[in-house]
Design an enzyme around this catalytic site. Structure first.
Site, PDB file in Angstrom:
ATOM      1  N   HIS A  12       0.854  -1.194   0.000  1.00  0.00           N
ATOM      2  CA  HIS A  12       0.000   0.000   0.000  1.00  0.00           C
ATOM      3  C   HIS A  12       0.885   1.237   0.000  1.00  0.00           C
ATOM      4  O   HIS A  12       1.933   1.263   0.658  1.00  0.00           O
ATOM      5  CB  HIS A  12      -0.884  -0.014   1.253  1.00  0.00           C
ATOM      6  CG  HIS A  12      -1.746   1.202   1.415  1.00  0.00           C
ATOM      7  ND1 HIS A  12      -2.731   1.544   0.519  1.00  0.00           N
ATOM      8  CD2 HIS A  12      -1.769   2.163   2.373  1.00  0.00           C
ATOM      9  CE1 HIS A  12      -3.337   2.641   0.921  1.00  0.00           C
ATOM     10  NE2 HIS A  12      -2.769   3.050   2.038  1.00  0.00           N
ATOM     11  N   ASN A  13       0.468   2.282  -0.741  1.00  0.00           N
ATOM     12  CA  ASN A  13       1.279   3.514  -0.803  1.00  0.00           C
ATOM     13  C   ASN A  13       2.754   3.169  -1.031  1.00  0.00           C
ATOM     14  O   ASN A  13       3.644   3.655  -0.316  1.00  0.00           O
ATOM     15  CB  ASN A  13       1.133   4.338   0.480  1.00  0.00           C
ATOM     16  CG  ASN A  13      -0.239   4.978   0.611  1.00  0.00           C
ATOM     17  OD1 ASN A  13      -1.019   4.994  -0.332  1.00  0.00           O
ATOM     18  ND2 ASN A  13      -0.539   5.505   1.784  1.00  0.00           N
TER      19      ASN A  13
ATOM     20  N   GLU B 148       1.271  -0.085  -5.464  1.00  0.00           N
ATOM     21  CA  GLU B 148       0.291   0.979  -5.670  1.00  0.00           C
ATOM     22  C   GLU B 148       0.960   2.242  -6.182  1.00  0.00           C
ATOM     23  O   GLU B 148       2.064   2.602  -5.743  1.00  0.00           O
ATOM     24  CB  GLU B 148      -0.439   1.288  -4.358  1.00  0.00           C
ATOM     25  CG  GLU B 148      -1.548   2.308  -4.541  1.00  0.00           C
ATOM     26  CD  GLU B 148      -2.263   2.645  -3.247  1.00  0.00           C
ATOM     27  OE1 GLU B 148      -3.444   3.034  -3.318  1.00  0.00           O
ATOM     28  OE2 GLU B 148      -1.648   2.546  -2.171  1.00  0.00           O
TER      29      GLU B 148
ATOM     30  N   ASP C 215      -0.162   6.237  -6.792  1.00  0.00           N
ATOM     31  CA  ASP C 215      -1.122   7.338  -6.696  1.00  0.00           C
ATOM     32  C   ASP C 215      -0.713   8.424  -7.688  1.00  0.00           C
ATOM     33  O   ASP C 215       0.334   9.063  -7.510  1.00  0.00           O
ATOM     34  CB  ASP C 215      -1.138   7.920  -5.278  1.00  0.00           C
ATOM     35  CG  ASP C 215      -1.782   6.980  -4.273  1.00  0.00           C
ATOM     36  OD1 ASP C 215      -2.075   5.839  -4.647  1.00  0.00           O
ATOM     37  OD2 ASP C 215      -1.978   7.400  -3.117  1.00  0.00           O
TER      38      ASP C 215
END
Length: 766
Positions: free
Chosen positions: A317-318, A347, A349
């Site tokens: 995550h992130n 991930e 973003d």
């Protein structure tokens, strides 16, 4: 020491000789911070020291004066060497220094890397090749050589004046450093016995003798003598009996006993007699074969031809963050580290950036920004270094249509054939397998239409879904944060989805989740839904069996709640118990949660995919994690662990004279009914060879899903216990019998020779 010196005959290597002479190189921290340092490989070929160079004051001569500094780099801490501009720091100075003069030392764990620029390409190559040789030799060490290296390290620490000898005062200091609280009279007696030359000091072999006396394993000797016919050696027949009774092994014991003697017995005389001495016995118990983790399960052994939905997938995550999600540093290094740990879902973003280039960061926070194209380049370069099985690129898309087109261009140009652009033939109604997708990168994101048809042009937000599922949940949680000064509440974007980016999504089309009933009727096999941990827990509580059934056919991604601003993690085991495949954790945050993730994915060749149990893959039957007894093949087991002893536990308090008071806790992580923990008493002032001889017993209802975590802590009656070390593994990978557990640090890196010695017994029934 002599034993170590003989191992490092690689010193004749020209590159190592050059490193021992030393080099002036630039240590680079940023474009503005580039300082000269003198680096030199020490004679032991195990450490590098460096010192800073500063100009003298105005009244001094023109000569440069060297200021000694304590930093030492242990070769054992270095995981790899990267050549050229393979870090953001070195990329930032690419216009100043050519790639053939630049290299990066990559450290184990979460320690920051070291970027260096040599004075010439030849000098850089000398260090790159020399370091790689040293790393390779360390990795190829056997247990005896590793122990010799460890003894040598302690010898140098204790030999304060560097004369190659240790007096009794230095030995006393050494014992404190080694976590030994020993009676002075007993220590002096061992010292005198080891001092064969009667010089009042210990040298080379004398120190080895002292160490052997100090580390004599009474508990191992007792087991050895229990099975030895003559009290001196284990014959083949003695060893067979030990394998059957002590190690609870039934098959091929005669052949195995002969193989053990051949592999681990150091005495040629004993080998000729087909016997094993106590030294060979101890070497076997300390070897990978004597480990608690079954070596056969470390190899890739599972069926990799089933649909993706049938596997747990190591997920981050992130991924771009090196620290917390408010002010943390974003870096492509974080992607490299995750991928090299076997992570198969990362991930990204994405937000609109300057000059038409999309950027990656945690939106509306103070985290630093990196270019999307740099992330794609790193993913392309590192996706298949550790595992050949597919990588899922989970896109959180906040970009305008124009910059989405740029994203698609970067993906197709940089990744080329690695990017999966079309559905595989013959896979019209089910997800392809990891085997089918070897060497492929899959994009997870919004998609126009489905695999059955494609639409032209740009579809507006009603079809394109303005933001990702993650953001929908994050916005709700954001209202509860009351921290607008740190993260401003984002406005919902209204842009659509570009066809170019949509076309890059094949098997992982992100869709909003309505209900399990709706999914059964309407969802396509290639669709994936994401849930915040809190939403996932609610579904598990309300309809656990439905959740498992849903995950037998479709992929599900779980991610941490947005209120975890410190980038802490949730317990992934709860989600695995519901069959969720993509359980995304903050890889940069150490702790129990990442220990469980590492423990689960260490098996099956660290390939990032672990096959779910058969009862979680069936679309005909239901498994309810809350009621595990209601299923075919329900067979609970009893796990009995005798915690016998510990060896050379590291100090946690560096205060002089401080000795740990260790205790061992065993935790079972599994379905709710299996969650359990028990611990031993603590041992006062002994981190060197504590003895517990305590038995802990657990009933496990779903052994196929259980993980076993061993934790060693330093007991403190007034404050929280300090962490010493841990080791986590799947229950299915346990070896029965007398086993060593080689402890890991908080970062998940090894801390040799720290270990626990236990006896494991597994029995069906309760």
């Amino acid at each position: 020491m002599a034993t170590t010196q003989s191992f490092f005959r690689i010193q004749t290597d020209a590159n190592l000789q050059s490193m021992q002479v030393g080099s002036i190189m630039r240590k680079v921290k940023s474009r503005a911070w580039k300082k000269q340092r003198y680096f030199r490989l020490q004679d032991d070929c195990a450490t590098i020291w460096y010192k800073s160079k500063k100009a003298g004051n105005a009244h001094s001569t023109c000569k440069l004066r060297w200021l000694w500094k304590p930093p030492l780099i242990s070769i054992s801490d270095v995981e790899a060497v990267r050549e050229g501009h393979q870090s953001e720091v070195l990329l930032s100075i690419a216009d100043e220094f050519p790639p053939d003069r630049c290299f990066t030392l990559v450290f184990r764990g979460r320690r920051g890397n070291l970027d260096l620029v040599a004075e010439s390409a030849e000098e850089a190559q000398s260090w790159v090749k020399g370091m790689r040789k040293l790393i390779e030799n360390l990795e190829n060490m056997n247990e005896r050589e590793r122990l010799d290296q460890w003894i040598s390290d302690w010898f140098k620490k204790a030999d304060k004046n560097g004369d190659g000898r240790m007096n009794f005062k230095e030995v006393q200091d050494l014992l404190k450093m080694m976590n030994v609280d020993m009676n002075e009279h007993h220590a002096l007696r061992l010292f005198t016995m080891a001092d064969k030359s009667q010089s009042g000091t210990l040298e080379d072999d004398e120190f080895v003798l002292f160490y052997k006396m100090l580390t004599q394993r009474e508990e191992v000797l007792r087991i050895f003598q229990d099975y030895s016919s003559d009290g001196q050696t284990l014959s083949c027949r003695d060893l067979e009996e030990f394998l059957r009774e002590g190690q609870l092994k039934q098959d091929h014991v005669q052949q195995h006993s002969m193989e053990l003697i051949e592999q681990y017995e150091p005495s040629d005389t004993a080998k000729m007699r087909q016997a094993m001495t106590i030294d060979g016995f101890q070497m076997y118990l300390l070897s990978p074969e004597g480990s608690i983790f079954n070596p056969a399960m470390l190899e890739q052994h599972q069926d990799m031809s089933q649909p993706l939905s049938h596997y747990f997938i190591s997920s981050s995550h992130n991924t771009y963050l090196m620290g917390d999600q408010i002010r943390g540093h974003s870096s492509v290094e974080a992607y490299i580290r995750a991928l090299k740990r076997g992570c198969r879902c990362v991930e990204v973003d994405c937000w609109d950036g300057p000059n038409g280039e999309p950027i990656v960061y945690h939106g509306h926070t103070f985290t630093s920004k990196i270019l999307f194209k740099d992330v794609v380049t790193v993913v392309g370069n590192y996706s298949f270094k550790t595992s050949q099985y597919p990588v899922i690129l989970s896109i959180e898309n906040h970009c305008s249509v124009e910059q989405q087109r740029t994203m698609a261009q970067h993906l197709t140009r940089i990744l080329g054939d690695k990017l999966l652009r079309n559905a595989l033939e013959g896979k019209g109604s089910d997800l392809p397998s990891p085997e089918d997708l070897k060497g492929k990168i899959l994009l997870k994101g919004k998609k126009i239409g489905g695999l059955e048809r494609s639409l032209d042009g740009v579809v507006e937000d009603s079809l394109a879904a303005e933001v990702s599922d993650e953001d929908d949940a994050a916005e709700i949680e954001e209202e509860n944060l009351h921290n607008d000064s740190i993260r401003r509440k984002p406005k919902k974007s209204k842009q659509g989805l570009s066809k170019e980016l949509s076309d890059c999504v094949v098997y992982c089309k992100s869709v909003h989740f309505n209900s399990f009933k709706h999914s059964r009727i309407h969802s396509k096999f290639y669709e994936i839904s994401s849930f915040a941990e809190s939403k996932a827990k609610k579904h598990m509580k309300d309809a656990g069996a439905e959740f498992v059934h849903h995950n037998a056919r479709q992929l599900t991604r779980i991610y941490p709640n947005g209120i975890r601003t410190d980038s802490s993690n949730f317990n992934p085991q709860e989600m695995w118990s519901a069959g969720c495949q993509i359980v995304a954790l903050n890889f940069q945050t150490a702790g129990m949660e990442m220990d469980l993730n590492d423990g689960l994915f260490t098996q099956n060749g660290c390939c990032g995919y672990v096959l779910k149990p058969a009862f979680m893959r069936s679309v005909e039957k239901r498994f309810d994690p809350e009621h595990p007894e209601i299923r075919d093949g329900y067979r609970p087991v009893t796990l009995t662990i005798k915690v016998i002893s510990g060896q050379q536990l590291p100090k946690v308090n560096l205060k002089e004279g401080s000795i740990v008071d260790p205790l061992v806790r065993v935790e079972i992580h599994g379905v709710p009914k299996d969650q359990a923990r028990q611990e031993t008493r603590h041992i006062d002032n002994n981190g060197f060879n504590p003895m517990w001889h305590e038995t802990l017993t657990f009933t496990i209802h779903v052994p196929e899903l259980a993980l076993v975590r061993f934790v060693v802590e330093d007991y403190d009656k007034t404050t929280k216990n300090d962490f010493i070390g841990q080791y986590t593994l799947p229950f299915s990978c346990l070896q029965q019998g007398y086993r060593h557990i080689h402890l890991l640090s908080k970062d998940g890196t090894s801390i040799p020779p720290s270990s626990l010695f236990v006896h494991i017994r597994i029995k069906e029934g309760t």
